[in-house]
Design an enzyme around this catalytic site. Structure first.
Site, PDB file in Angstrom:
ATOM      1  N   ARG A   1       0.840  -1.215   0.000  1.00  0.00           N
ATOM      2  CA  ARG A   1       0.000   0.000   0.000  1.00  0.00           C
ATOM      3  C   ARG A   1       0.874   1.265   0.000  1.00  0.00           C
ATOM      4  O   ARG A   1       0.562   2.249   0.666  1.00  0.00           O
ATOM      5  CB  ARG A   1      -0.918   0.047   1.230  1.00  0.00           C
ATOM      6  CG  ARG A   1      -1.919  -1.086   1.349  1.00  0.00           C
ATOM      7  CD  ARG A   1      -3.000  -0.970   0.281  1.00  0.00           C
ATOM      8  NE  ARG A   1      -4.102  -1.844   0.575  1.00  0.00           N
ATOM      9  CZ  ARG A   1      -4.145  -3.139   0.276  1.00  0.00           C
ATOM     10  NH1 ARG A   1      -3.128  -3.695  -0.369  1.00  0.00           N
ATOM     11  NH2 ARG A   1      -5.194  -3.861   0.587  1.00  0.00           N
TER      12      ARG A   1
ATOM     13  N   GLU B   1      -4.907   3.535   6.674  1.00  0.00           N
ATOM     14  CA  GLU B   1      -4.604   3.439   5.244  1.00  0.00           C
ATOM     15  C   GLU B   1      -5.255   4.648   4.558  1.00  0.00           C
ATOM     16  O   GLU B   1      -4.801   5.119   3.524  1.00  0.00           O
ATOM     17  CB  GLU B   1      -5.193   2.122   4.700  1.00  0.00           C
ATOM     18  CG  GLU B   1      -4.855   1.889   3.246  1.00  0.00           C
ATOM     19  CD  GLU B   1      -5.532   0.673   2.634  1.00  0.00           C
ATOM     20  OE1 GLU B   1      -5.663  -0.363   3.302  1.00  0.00           O
ATOM     21  OE2 GLU B   1      -5.935   0.778   1.468  1.00  0.00           O
TER      22      GLU B   1
ATOM     23  N   SER C   1     -10.658  -0.893   3.673  1.00  0.00           N
ATOM     24  CA  SER C   1      -9.848  -1.058   4.889  1.00  0.00           C
ATOM     25  C   SER C   1      -9.473   0.317   5.419  1.00  0.00           C
ATOM     26  O   SER C   1      -8.870   1.117   4.697  1.00  0.00           O
ATOM     27  CB  SER C   1      -8.551  -1.790   4.573  1.00  0.00           C
ATOM     28  OG  SER C   1      -8.813  -3.046   4.044  1.00  0.00           O
TER      29      SER C   1
HETATM   30  N1  EPU Z   1     -10.331 -11.213  10.327  1.00  0.00           N
HETATM   31  C1  EPU Z   1     -10.970 -11.297  11.536  1.00  0.00           C
HETATM   32  N2  EPU Z   1     -11.965 -10.406  11.799  1.00  0.00           N
HETATM   33  C2  EPU Z   1     -12.349  -9.454  10.920  1.00  0.00           C
HETATM   34  C3  EPU Z   1     -11.670  -9.367   9.680  1.00  0.00           C
HETATM   35  C4  EPU Z   1     -10.663 -10.261   9.401  1.00  0.00           C
HETATM   36  O1  EPU Z   1     -10.677 -12.137  12.376  1.00  0.00           O
HETATM   37  O2  EPU Z   1     -13.264  -8.693  11.228  1.00  0.00           O
HETATM   38  C5  EPU Z   1      -9.287 -12.220   9.992  1.00  0.00           C
HETATM   39  C6  EPU Z   1      -9.805 -13.196   8.936  1.00  0.00           C
HETATM   40  O3  EPU Z   1     -10.471 -14.263   9.500  1.00  0.00           O
HETATM   41  C7  EPU Z   1      -8.536 -13.654   8.262  1.00  0.00           C
HETATM   42  C8  EPU Z   1      -7.653 -12.417   8.355  1.00  0.00           C
HETATM   43  O4  EPU Z   1      -8.193 -11.594   9.386  1.00  0.00           O
HETATM   44  O5  EPU Z   1      -7.923 -14.675   8.992  1.00  0.00           O
HETATM   45  C9  EPU Z   1      -7.548 -11.673   7.047  1.00  0.00           C
HETATM   46  O6  EPU Z   1      -8.840 -11.220   6.649  1.00  0.00           O
HETATM   47  P1  EPU Z   1      -9.186 -10.923   5.113  1.00  0.00           P
HETATM   48  O7  EPU Z   1      -8.729 -12.009   4.259  1.00  0.00           O
HETATM   49  O8  EPU Z   1     -10.620 -10.498   5.057  1.00  0.00           O
HETATM   50  O9  EPU Z   1      -8.260  -9.720   4.701  1.00  0.00           O
HETATM   51  P2  EPU Z   1      -7.696  -8.443   5.462  1.00  0.00           P
HETATM   52  O10 EPU Z   1      -6.280  -8.678   5.841  1.00  0.00           O
HETATM   53  O11 EPU Z   1      -8.631  -8.037   6.560  1.00  0.00           O
HETATM   54  C10 EPU Z   1      -6.721  -7.373   3.281  1.00  0.00           C
HETATM   55  C11 EPU Z   1      -6.780  -6.064   2.559  1.00  0.00           C
HETATM   56  C12 EPU Z   1      -8.102  -5.913   1.819  1.00  0.00           C
HETATM   57  C13 EPU Z   1      -8.218  -7.055   0.831  1.00  0.00           C
HETATM   58  C14 EPU Z   1      -8.147  -8.383   1.612  1.00  0.00           C
HETATM   59  C15 EPU Z   1      -8.175  -9.590   0.735  1.00  0.00           C
HETATM   60  C16 EPU Z   1      -5.398  -4.531   3.837  1.00  0.00           C
HETATM   61  C17 EPU Z   1      -5.353  -3.351   4.761  1.00  0.00           C
HETATM   62  N3  EPU Z   1      -6.603  -4.969   3.499  1.00  0.00           N
HETATM   63  O12 EPU Z   1      -7.727  -7.354   4.287  1.00  0.00           O
HETATM   64  O13 EPU Z   1      -8.048  -4.685   1.088  1.00  0.00           O
HETATM   65  O14 EPU Z   1      -9.431  -6.981   0.117  1.00  0.00           O
HETATM   66  O15 EPU Z   1      -6.909  -8.437   2.365  1.00  0.00           O
HETATM   67  O16 EPU Z   1      -6.954  -9.746   0.092  1.00  0.00           O
HETATM   68  O17 EPU Z   1      -4.338  -5.019   3.431  1.00  0.00           O
HETATM   69  C18 EPU Z   1      -8.623  -2.367   1.122  1.00  0.00           C
HETATM   70  O18 EPU Z   1      -7.411  -2.125   1.068  1.00  0.00           O
HETATM   71  O19 EPU Z   1      -9.470  -1.438   1.156  1.00  0.00           O
HETATM   72  C19 EPU Z   1      -9.069  -3.750   1.202  1.00  0.00           C
HETATM   73  C20 EPU Z   1     -10.351  -4.064   1.376  1.00  0.00           C
END
Ligand code: EPU
Length: 336
Positions: A164, A332, A236
């Site tokens: 990012r 972010e 995010s």
């Molecule tokens: N998780 C939780 N609780 C929550 C959300 C997530 O426990 O409320 C856990 C999930 O169970 C999983 C882990 O966190 O084990 C990762 O969750 P997820 O795959 O949904 O992805 P993220 O790390 O929360 C990132 C990006 C998203 C992108 C997703 C999918 C960042 C800041 N965010 O989210 O990007 O869509 O991965 O690749 O890196 C964005 O930048 O606006 C965005 C939505």
């Protein structure tokens, strides 16, 4: 160029914050942007370039000039047996470009389906999702320097891409405006299925192909992320924090179920959504703001919230995560 005074910025921020700018200027080519940058109104005021504002949080009216691209073209530059090179205007909606690529069976951006925002902002932010970052398909970035109105092309490595992150958010912040991006896509079907459970989810929907990957990713995103047209949000709100292995090991002792990704020998990345959920924030509401019930990383405006109210909620979350885990969450989203 088109200039509007006292312009509402409601259509230019997905958080749905109702603020105004002294001036709003739209340009429709790189040459037109040069004229904008040399104009008195720009020379005599503070300026901010925006896309569709899917990563901005306005805290008050903008005293200056907001500049927006209206370069909507996609041009094929060249192709060979393996690759196609496309020049995409900075104001093409990111997901329209992804749809166009998938419809033409060109791979590389399908995992980035349904990310809100415009293509210019995607190249600043190095958007990423489901195991792919946009930097992997960027060949070069065409821009205009704000101070001199000179054109400059940045090769991929000159953009200094990171998670990012890019040169446009650091050394060159506020110095260049991106007018178009050259993408290199694959004509052969090359899929990225490194994101956990993506392959399984795609195969549940049918065959492994670009259209089906796009359809699956859209379904996953729609099930977790609120539609900004319905509930104001900027995806995010925080970045996933990268912490030392030492802190990581001590936390894993206490929370063996903590999700994590290895970044390097020294560092580990922890999902901010998980940390926020553990602090009890998921689904919580304070006034018109709240933490999305299906993804704790997303802060929402239920309607009528001010930027300051959202910052207040963000700070409370940062404080709880710091107290419980000793980790500092960084937004972010850019505060303006
Ligand atoms: N998780 C939780 N609780 C929550 C959300 C997530 O426990 O409320 C856990 C999930 O169970 C999983 C882990 O966190 O084990 C990762 O969750 P997820 O795959 O949904 O992805 P993220 O790390 O929360 C990132 C990006 C998203 C992108 C997703 C999918 C960042 C800041 N965010 O989210 O990007 O869509 O991965 O690749 O890196 C964005 O930048 O606006 C965005 C939505």
């Amino acid at each position: 160029m088109k200039i509007t005074q006292h312009a509402s910025l409601l259509p230019y921020n997905t958080f749905g914050i109702d603020v105004k700018a002294d001036y709003f200027i739209e340009y429709n080519s790189a040459d037109d942007l040069q004229n904008v940058l040399l104009s008195d109104v720009v020379k005599n005021n503070k300026i901010l370039h925006v896309g569709s504002g899917s990563n901005l949080l306005f805290l008050k009216d903008y005293e200056g000039v907001i500049i927006h691209s209206a370069i909507h073209t996609i041009n094929k530059l060249k192709e060979d047996d393996k690759n196609i090179y496309l020049e995409v205007g900075s104001s093409v909606l990111w997901d329209d470009f992804v749809e166009y690529a998938v419809e033409n069976s060109w791979s590389g951006v399908e995992n980035l389906s349904l990310i809100p925002g415009e293509t210019g902002a995607a190249a600043v932010q190095n958007i990423g999702a489901y195991g792919v970052e946009v930097q992997e398909v960027i060949e070069k970035v065409n821009a205009v320097e704000i101070e001199t109105a000179n054109f400059r092309t940045f090769k991929n490595h000159e953009c200094k891409y990171g998670y990012r992150d890019s040169i446009f958010k650091n050394e060159l912040k506020g110095k260049y405006i991106i007018t178009s991006i050259v993408f290199k896509l694959e004509k052969l079907q090359v899929f990225n299925l490194t994101y956990q459970q993506l392959e399984e989810a795609v195969l549940k929907n049918g065959e492994m192909n670009l259209k089906n990957i796009r359809k699956t990713i859209i379904a996953i995103r729609e099930s977790k992320l609120p539609d900004p047209k319905i509930i104001g949000n900027a995806g995010s709100f925080f970045m996933n924090p990268v912490i030392s292995k030492q802190l990581f090991r001590s936390l894993l002792n206490v929370y063996p179920q903590m999700p994590h990704y290895c970044v390097s020998e020294q560092e580990e990345k922890i999902p901010a959504g998980w940390l926020i959920e553990q602090c009890g924030w998921k689904g919580k509401r304070i006034g018109n703001t709240g933490v999305h019930a299906k993804q704790a990383l997303v802060l929402v405006n239920y309607g009528g919230a001010s930027g300051a109210e959202i910052v207040h909620l963000a700070e409370k979350i940062q404080q709880s995560v710091k107290e419980k885990f000793g980790i500092e969450l960084k937004p972010e989203v850019n505060y303006i």
